[in-house]
Design an enzyme around this catalytic site. Structure first.
Site, PDB file in Angstrom:
ATOM      1  N   SER A 140       0.795  -1.238   0.000  1.00 50.58           N
ATOM      2  CA  SER A 140       0.000   0.000   0.000  1.00 50.58           C
ATOM      3  C   SER A 140       0.824   1.283   0.000  1.00 50.58           C
ATOM      4  O   SER A 140       0.246   2.372  -0.102  1.00 50.58           O
ATOM      5  CB  SER A 140      -0.957   0.007   1.196  1.00 50.58           C
ATOM      6  OG  SER A 140      -2.076  -0.819   0.939  1.00 50.58           O
TER       7      SER A 140
ATOM      8  N   LYS B 112       0.072   3.759  -2.718  1.00 53.50           N
ATOM      9  CA  LYS B 112      -0.942   4.814  -2.656  1.00 53.50           C
ATOM     10  C   LYS B 112      -0.346   6.207  -2.477  1.00 53.50           C
ATOM     11  O   LYS B 112      -1.044   7.199  -2.715  1.00 53.50           O
ATOM     12  CB  LYS B 112      -1.942   4.511  -1.540  1.00 53.50           C
ATOM     13  CG  LYS B 112      -2.766   3.241  -1.770  1.00 53.50           C
ATOM     14  CD  LYS B 112      -3.794   3.037  -0.679  1.00 53.50           C
ATOM     15  CE  LYS B 112      -4.652   1.797  -0.924  1.00 53.50           C
ATOM     16  NZ  LYS B 112      -4.011   0.560  -0.475  1.00 53.50           N
TER      17      LYS B 112
ATOM     18  N   SER C 195      -5.999   3.470   4.108  1.00 51.48           N
ATOM     19  CA  SER C 195      -5.415   2.702   3.005  1.00 51.48           C
ATOM     20  C   SER C 195      -6.493   2.015   2.181  1.00 51.48           C
ATOM     21  O   SER C 195      -6.365   0.858   1.780  1.00 51.48           O
ATOM     22  CB  SER C 195      -4.412   1.667   3.540  1.00 51.48           C
ATOM     23  OG  SER C 195      -3.549   1.227   2.530  1.00 51.48           O
TER      24      SER C 195
END
Length: 411
Positions: free
Chosen positions: A86, A89, A146
């Site tokens: 993640s 992101k 997230s």
């Protein structure tokens, strides 16, 4: 009539001499997939002491960077490719903010969830197809929780499809000069072709610092995403709770990636970036990062020359209602210096401003810059802007100044 003729002659003479007088009074610059071998050792050149060698981390890849200069202060397998999970992101937020900065999007514009975005599990905020939230709220869901579903919804909204948005992410990676990064999606769920390195991730974080909004979102500890049904988000970055000065950025975890963290901390003016990747011990991405920061803040401090918004100088204004304007800094001015006895560096600054500004002058208008030097080497520059606006002077003001200039010369 003779009196009137003398007065007109003085006014004309004064207007002719005025530009030269202003120029003479003004001042110029002033001083005030190439992986490293598995046994690669942390870089020690920047640290300059044995403490760097004794610093051991569980992470497979790690780096500590000074974002002001891009200098690498410590590294371990920093250019080896690993899965970001993640942490992906962070680039998603960057591309979105680039579009906002370029006028291609607005933070208050509505983002509608597609059926495809709704289908994404893992970390999510349980968006329903057709559900709409402002772009900023979706980005907060990405930053704090997230949220994979929010990431896909944002990508589809901004680029028409996730694939088109991912192409923009890869274009940004190329623009930043990243050699070991490729994105296959906007969320970080495992894909063999979604990879980066600790060094590349630090460069991405360095770029993210240009957008205060990203730090604002990623430093939110708890956020109420919706009231009905109630959805409260808790930030996955425990550094926000455990390590004072932390205000970004993003955790990441999958079975294939292990535990990752790209973070930034500022203490007493000194901001640093750390990235740890592939940690296998529980919460080790946080403990490894704190080890890096603890070590770094023992080695270095920040020497500040000017604070943000501080008046550095004044600039003469021609044909304005006032005759000078303040030049103020847009950020703090200074540099990282060693705390180790006998290794202190000399930090200096040069102020560059024009000799004259002609009215009208806008508030916040860029008028110059401060260049920062460490031991004579240029390492940074900070823009100087006007502290207030200045309208053009009236004809009466110009005539009065011209007459005053003539009599000043006579004296």
């Amino acid at each position: 009539m003779r009196k009137t003729g003398v007065l007109l002659l003085a006014v004309i003479l004064g207007l002719c001499l005025l530009p030269g007088l202003l120029l003479a009074a003004s001042s110029g610059p002033t001083d005030a997939a190439g992986a490293l071998p598995a046994d690669a050792q942390p870089a020690q050149a920047a640290a300059g002491n044995q403490a760097a060698a004794s610093l051991t981390l569980n992470a497979k890849g790690a780096i500590l960077m000074d974002p002001q200069t891009g200098e690498v202060l410590w590294e371990k397998n920093a250019h080896a490719r690993y899965y970001p999970a993640s942490m992906t992101k962070l680039m998603t937020m960057i591309v979105a903010m680039d579009m906002v900065a370029n006028g291609q999007a607005r933070l208050d514009e509505p983002v509608q969830t597609s059926e495809r975005a709704e289908s994404f599990g893992g970390s999510e905020v349980f968006l329903a197809a057709g559900e709409t939230f402002p772009l900023e709220q979706m980005l907060i869901a990405i930053a704090v929780a997230s949220a994979n579903d929010a990431a896909v919804a944002v990508a589809e909204h901004l680029a028409g499809s996730e694939e088109a948005f991912v192409a923009m992410m890869n274009a940004k990676a190329k623009e930043l000069g990243l050699k070991n990064t490729h994105f296959a999606n906007c969320h970080g769920l495992h894909d063999e072709q979604n990879y980066t390195s600790a060094y590349d991730m630090a460069v991405i974080a360095r770029y993210a610092l240009k957008y205060p909004k990203i730090r604002e979102w990623t430093s939110i500890k708890r956020y109420t995403f919706r009231r009905e049904p109630l959805s409260i988000l808790d930030n996955t970055n425990k550094m926000l709770y455990w390590y004072p000065g932390t205000d970004g950025f993003k955790t990441g975890f999958t079975d294939a990636a292990g535990l990752n963290l790209v973070s930034t901390v500022e203490r007493d003016g000194l901001r640093l970036i750390a990235v740890v990747m592939g940690v296998e011990t529980p919460r080790g991405n946080f403990t490894d990062s704190m080890k890096l920061y603890n070590w770094a803040y023992k080695q270095w401090a920040f020497q500040q020359l000017y604070g943000p918004g501080q008046v550095v100088a004044t600039v003469p204004v021609g044909k304005g209602r006032v005759e000078q304007v303040k030049a103020i800094t847009t950020a703090k001015v200074g540099a990282r210096v060693s705390r180790i006895r006998g290794k202190a560096e000399k930090v200096t600054a040069r102020v560059d401003l024009p000799p004259l500004l002609n009215a009208p002058v806008n508030e916040g208008q860029k008028v110059g810059q401060v260049t920062v030097f460490r031991d004579g080497k240029e390492i940074d520059h900070v823009d100087l802007v006007t502290g207030e606006g200045v309208a053009r002077a009236s004809l009466g003001q110009e005539i009065t100044r011209a007459i005053r200039a003539v009599f000043t010369i006579r004296q």
